[in-house]
Enzyme design. Structure first.
Site: not given
Ligand code: GLC
Length: 447
Positions: A175, A417
């Site tokens: 992101d 995470e």
């Molecule tokens: C966040 C992460 C992305 C992931 C999502 C769901 O947006 O940056 O990579 O797919 O969360 O876990």
């Protein structure tokens, strides 16, 4: 106390990790984490399926089939399927996928995609099936996978130059990764966000954020970054996810290094799938796939000896290093010389080789924050891709070392995470699916 590898009781860890996947199982899909991420995400599901294949291979297949079931009629596989429980609520309205005629009617999705690791998950599942079952499995998914790759190489490469473009940093899965944040500041910062920044209103806006209610704010995107990402999304929505409208008058489209490396490897896996079921890759796609491999080399900067992402419009390299710099290893098509230069970065404790590698930006980068969201923390999915790339580039010892340190990081069963790359402190959401799934895979298989 952190566990060291020899103290790890593998059976106990596997148990804990499986529990995480069971907790996040919604029947036919797995949420990335309870509460914070209630929908199905594209690359999350692929990584989850790679772990799930060791536990329940039918269920792993269901995970992929559901994702492919959301494919748009133009071939795009969206990065999110909005969960039924949330149907027509805030998140569905946020995306309004129904404004584009190619979107499916019966479900709500996002309007953008995510790194194409579907072929990887398909082949990993295939590996554990008997030959006849594998062929059946491949036959089931191949037409949709093919259509997806054709869409990527065509709609997302409008000038047929070889590299695909991305229209939102969410498409990279990384992101707020520095190269995108830099471009965002230069080309797409609306006046109202600049005003929020100047008037120091971010603190008030933060009160309305969902993520920082659950996770310490210093571990997430800062509010200005988050607002900018939403503002880019709103523009895409206004343009109804129509690529021609999106690209007109915009400088914010990037040929992302990490995305294109992942595509190159998955193109190769798509070829493997086709070969197994005696299908021919269409000529046009065949040429496009070759061109992408060649074009990756145009992202190499001979001055700093690194690969970078590139601005689609100006064609200038975005010289802001990030974990993407290591992804050409996963592409697996680069020269031995260049692979060696990248591996050196991984060996360097001041770059990508601190105690718990691989940090999402280099330790010496001004962007580096120990637990920074995609700006310093270590993530298990990028580690998994790099381990796989190291092996295919002939760096078995490096792959083994990274595999071990990754298992050690998650070793006490804390399926977080992300983690501090300096001392392994966990960060972000608890019970995170791909951390659990990929660690299961690293323990069970990737030796
Ligand atoms: C966040 C992460 C992305 C992931 C999502 C769901 O947006 O940056 O990579 O797919 O969360 O876990």
């Amino acid at each position: 106390m952190r566990y060291t590898s020899h103290m790890i009781d593998e059976a106990e860890i596997l148990d804990n990790l499986q529990r995480v996947l069971a907790l996040n199982d919604r029947g036919d899909f797995t949420v990335p984490a309870p509460e914070l991420y209630p929908h199905q995400w594209l690359w999350d599901s692929c990584f989850t399926a790679i772990g799930l294949r060791h536990i329940n291979i039918d269920r792993a297949q269901v995970e992929i089939l559901r994702m492919l079931g959301a494919q748009w009629s133009n071939g795009m596989v969206p990065n999110m399927i909005i969960s039924d429980e949330h149907h027509n609520t805030r998140d569905a309205k946020f995306w309004r996928s129904w404004t584009n005629p190619a979107a499916p009617f019966e479900i709500s999705t996002s309007g953008i995609t995510q790194p194409p690791v579907l072929a990887e998950a398909t082949v990993r599942i295939g590996e554990l099936l008997s030959k006849p079952e594998r062929r059946l499995w491949y036959k089931k998914v191949y037409p949709r996978l093919l259509k997806y790759h054709e869409w990527l190489h065509t709609e997302r490469d409008p000038h047929q130059e070889g590299l695909t473009l991305q229209i939102h940093p969410w498409e990279t899965g990384l992101d707020n990764t520095p190269p995108w944040m830099k471009e965002l500041h230069e080309h797409q910062m609306p006046l109202w966000i600049q005003a929020v920044e100047k008037l120091k209103l971010a603190g008030i806006i933060k009160l309305f954020r969902r993520d920082t209610k659950r996770i310490p704010a210093e571990q997430r995107l800062d509010t200005i970054e988050a607002l900018s990402l939403y503002s880019v999304q709103r523009r895409l929505r206004r343009k109804m996810y129509d690529i021609n409208r999106i690209l007109s008058h915009s400088h914010f489209a990037i040929e992302d290094l990490s995305f294109n490396c992942i595509l190159i490897r998955n193109d190769q896996l798509l070829r493997e799938i086709a070969k197994t079921i005696k299908e021919e890759i269409p000529d046009k796609l065949d040429v496009q796939m070759h061109k992408t491999i060649e074009s990756l080399e145009s992202l190499w900067d001979p001055y700093s000896n690194q690969y970078y992402s590139r601005n689609f419009v100006t064609h200038s390299l975005i010289k802001e290093p990030s974990i993407a710099s290591l992804m050409p290893l996963y592409a697996g098509t680069i020269s031995k010389e260049r692979a060696k230069i990248i591996v050196k970065q991984l060996e360097n404790e001041h770059a990508y080789g601190p105690n718990y590698p691989v940090p999402s930006v280099s330790v010496e980068s001004p962007w580096f924050k120990e637990l920074g969201y995609w700006q310093g923390s270590t993530w298990i999915n990028t580690n998994w891709l790099i381990i796989d790339g190291l092996r295919r580039c002939g760096y078995e010892d490096h792959a083994d070392a990274l595999r071990e340190s990754t298992i050690e990081l998650v070793g006490n069963g804390d399926s977080y995470e992300y983690f501090s790359s300096l001392d392994g402190t966990p960060g972000g959401a608890e019970n995170f699916s791909w951390t659990a799934a990929l660690t299961i895979d690293l323990i069970k298989y990737n030796k």
